[in-house]
Design a protein around this motif. Structure first.
Motif, PDB file in Angstrom:
ATOM      1  N   HIS A 133      -7.544  60.285  -2.962  1.00 55.95           N
ATOM      2  CA  HIS A 133      -8.132  61.625  -2.981  1.00 55.95           C
ATOM      3  C   HIS A 133      -7.808  62.381  -1.694  1.00 55.95           C
ATOM      4  O   HIS A 133      -7.406  63.548  -1.731  1.00 55.95           O
ATOM      5  CB  HIS A 133      -9.645  61.537  -3.182  1.00 55.95           C
ATOM      6  N   TYR A 166      -3.523  63.585  -8.226  1.00 56.74           N
ATOM      7  CA  TYR A 166      -4.779  64.007  -8.858  1.00 56.74           C
ATOM      8  C   TYR A 166      -4.800  63.633 -10.344  1.00 56.74           C
ATOM      9  O   TYR A 166      -5.821  63.163 -10.864  1.00 56.74           O
ATOM     10  CB  TYR A 166      -4.983  65.514  -8.700  1.00 56.74           C
ATOM     11  N   SER A 171      -8.544  63.352 -11.856  1.00 54.83           N
ATOM     12  CA  SER A 171      -9.238  64.511 -11.275  1.00 54.83           C
ATOM     13  C   SER A 171      -8.616  65.784 -11.846  1.00 54.83           C
ATOM     14  O   SER A 171      -7.770  66.425 -11.214  1.00 54.83           O
ATOM     15  CB  SER A 171      -9.130  64.486  -9.746  1.00 54.83           C
TER      16      SER A 171
END
Length: 200
Positions: A133, A166, A171
């Motif tokens: 992340h 991502y 995400s």
């Protein structure tokens, strides 16, 4: 700077530790200037007695207070002091966090080019510890800086890698934001150049 050699806590250090806790309470009460003064007093004592971890914590809190008050230029010095201490003592998590905070300061100061070394330092640590992340976030930031510098191919590569990370993480919202930046960048590249003062 004098290193504290005895195992027992020096009375001045104990007092500074109390100031540090008082500063937290003052800040929670909305008394940010009083909190800042307490953190500064505690920081000076910690440095004087070689309590560098506590000094770094106090310096970071000072930077946070300046940042939240909108005094971005004043936030830089304590953040960099805390970062130097973390680097010297091998605290890589602290280094990554402080590097990212410095990035945010330079973003507010509209000096993105100065953020690049800190983006890359945080990215390096994120990759080492497989913090996907943070790595994706730093890559997106690197893409933003390169885009503003007109280094479009470098920006494209950073954005693409960020979006891929991502997506792999699931995400979707963050991936969509980076993909939107990619779409706009490709349009700008096909047009030949960015217009002056192009907004983010």
């Amino acid at each position: 700077m004098n290193q504290e050699t005895n195992q027992e806590t020096h009375p001045r250090v104990a007092e500074a530790l109390r100031w540090y806790q008082e500063a937290k309470i003052l800040y929670a009460q909305g008394k940010s200037l009083d909190a800042l003064a307490r953190y500064e007093e505690a920081y000076r004592v910690f440095v004087e007695h070689g309590r560098y971890q506590e000094a770094a914590n106090a310096a970071e809190k000072m930077g946070d207070l300046y940042f939240h008050r909108g005094s971005f230029d004043k936030a830089l010095k304590p953040y960099k002091i805390a970062l130097d201490i973390c680097e010297e003592y091998g605290d890589e998590l602290g280094t990554a966090i402080l590097s990212e905070k410095i990035v945010y300061v330079y973003k507010e100061l509209r000096q993105p080019e100065k953020a690049l070394p800190y983006l890359y330092r945080a990215l390096e640590i994120a990759e080492k510890y497989k913090d996907a992340h943070r790595a994706a976030r730093m890559l997106a930031g690197i893409g933003d800086v390169y885009r503003k510098q007109g280094r479009y191919q470098a920006a494209l590569e950073a954005y693409e890698l960020s979006a891929r990370i991502y997506r792999q993480m699931g995400s979707r919202e963050q991936a969509a934001l980076v993909e939107k930046a990619l779409e706009v960048l490709r349009q700008e590249m096909s047009a030949g150049e960015l217009p002056p003062d192009h907004p983010d």
